[in-house]
Enzyme design. Structure first.
Site, short mmCIF file in Angstrom:
data_model
loop_
_atom_site.label_atom_id
_atom_site.label_comp_id
_atom_site.label_asym_id
_atom_site.label_seq_id
_atom_site.Cartn_x
_atom_site.Cartn_y
_atom_site.Cartn_z
N LYS A 1 0.83 -1.21 0.00
CA LYS A 1 0.00 0.00 0.00
C LYS A 1 0.86 1.25 0.00
O LYS A 1 0.55 2.24 -0.69
CB LYS A 1 -0.94 0.00 1.21
CG LYS A 1 -2.04 -1.04 1.13
CD LYS A 1 -3.05 -0.90 2.25
CE LYS A 1 -2.49 -1.30 3.59
NZ LYS A 1 -3.52 -1.32 4.66
N ASP B 1 -10.66 2.77 4.39
CA ASP B 1 -10.73 1.32 4.17
C ASP B 1 -12.17 0.84 4.06
O ASP B 1 -12.42 -0.26 3.58
CB ASP B 1 -10.08 0.58 5.34
CG ASP B 1 -8.61 0.26 5.09
OD1 ASP B 1 -8.27 -0.05 3.94
OD2 ASP B 1 -7.82 0.33 6.04
N GLN C 1 -4.70 -2.11 9.79
CA GLN C 1 -4.48 -3.38 9.14
C GLN C 1 -5.11 -4.52 9.95
O GLN C 1 -4.84 -4.65 11.15
CB GLN C 1 -2.98 -3.64 8.96
CG GLN C 1 -2.65 -4.90 8.21
CD GLN C 1 -3.19 -4.88 6.79
OE1 GLN C 1 -3.06 -3.89 6.07
NE2 GLN C 1 -3.81 -5.96 6.39
#
Length: 275
Positions: free
Chosen positions: A49, A120, A93
């Site tokens: 990312k 996200d 994450q």
């Protein structure tokens, strides 16, 4: 003959468009990425990312916490990011290690992120953004000019990160959507009626060739390890499915590359929203 949907090619086109749009903003979007613990796939994905963000012109700042970090320290850090006007997005994450959570619900941590910074889409349906993988699936349908209105679409899996948001969005676009999950009886009979199959289960080769009628579009989101070969494979038995499908995404190389780009598109939307 089946058309293989090359996610790398589609993602590259979107990447170039992103670069142009970000360069015209007049400022550099900034995203903070939180990683807890030392899970190897999580560390690898964070590096992926970061590289893609750098490539398109986004300032990506990872923040690493050990699994023994006090819970309140992480919460206070997130709240600080929430109030930082220069931070356009906050990522966490997953999975969050059990040794950090100590019995707490991981969703409580996600709830600390402001919905306008949840790039996200992990707080879906409360987030302002679609989860990146769900957005990737929809972008593939768009870029491949696959008509969904009045089409029979079968979505396998009902998670809040893929199945549910994809199904919700396709219903909004006029598709006739059915969701198949672990409690659905006779899934093969249902998928055989589909014009489009979208599978996001994470079970290797769940969807066999005889689950698919001729001419069906197949979008394979699932990724898992084949225990016999050690290779990463999808939910769909690719070799069987490509004999019947009109279009199909391979695994790897299909939805995956588009997911990272979709995440950066969410960051751009958040950055533009600050104005």
């Amino acid at each position: 003959m089946v058309h293989l949907i090359d996610g790398k090619v589609l993602a590259k086109v979107r990447e170039e468009e992103l670069k142009l749009e970000i360069s015209s903003l007049g400022y550099t979007p900034k995203v903070a990425s939180i990683v807890i613990g030392s899970d190897a796939p999580s560390l690898l994905y964070t590096k992926m990312k970061q590289k893609k963000a750098t490539d398109v012109g986004i300032n990506f700042e990872p923040k690493y916490f050990s699994s023994d970090t006090p819970y309140n320290e992480l919460v206070n850090f997130i709240r600080k990011l929430n109030e930082d006007l220069e931070v356009n997005g906050i990522m966490i994450q997953l999975p969050i290690p059990d040794e950090f959570l100590k019995g707490k619900d991981w969703r409580e941590i996600l709830a600390e992120i402001k919905i306008e910074k949840d790039v996200d889409g992990l707080r879906y349906p409360d987030s302002k953004f679609l989860p990146a993988t769900a957005r990737a699936v929809l972008s593939i349908l768009d870029d491949e000019k696959i008509e969904v209105k009045n089409k029979k679409v079968i979505v396998l899996g009902r998670s809040n990160l893929v199945g549910k948001p994809v199904a919700d969005e396709l219903i909004n676009r006029g598709a006739n959507v059915s969701v198949v999950h672990s409690q659905t009886p006779n899934p093969k009979e249902i998928t055989l009626a589909a014009d489009i199959i979208i599978s996001a289960v994470g079970k290797p080769h769940l969807v066999k060739g005889d689950w698919i009628k001729n001419g069906t579009v197949v979008i394979d989101v699932g990724t898992s390890e084949d225990k016999e070969t050690g290779k990463i494979v999808g939910d769909v038995d690719f070799e069987e499915a490509k004999l019947r499908a009109s279009k199909i995404t391979p695994v790897p190389g299909g939805v995956g590359p588009m997911t990272v780009i979709s995440l950066m598109e969410n960051v751009l939307e958040s950055a533009k929203g600050r104005n």
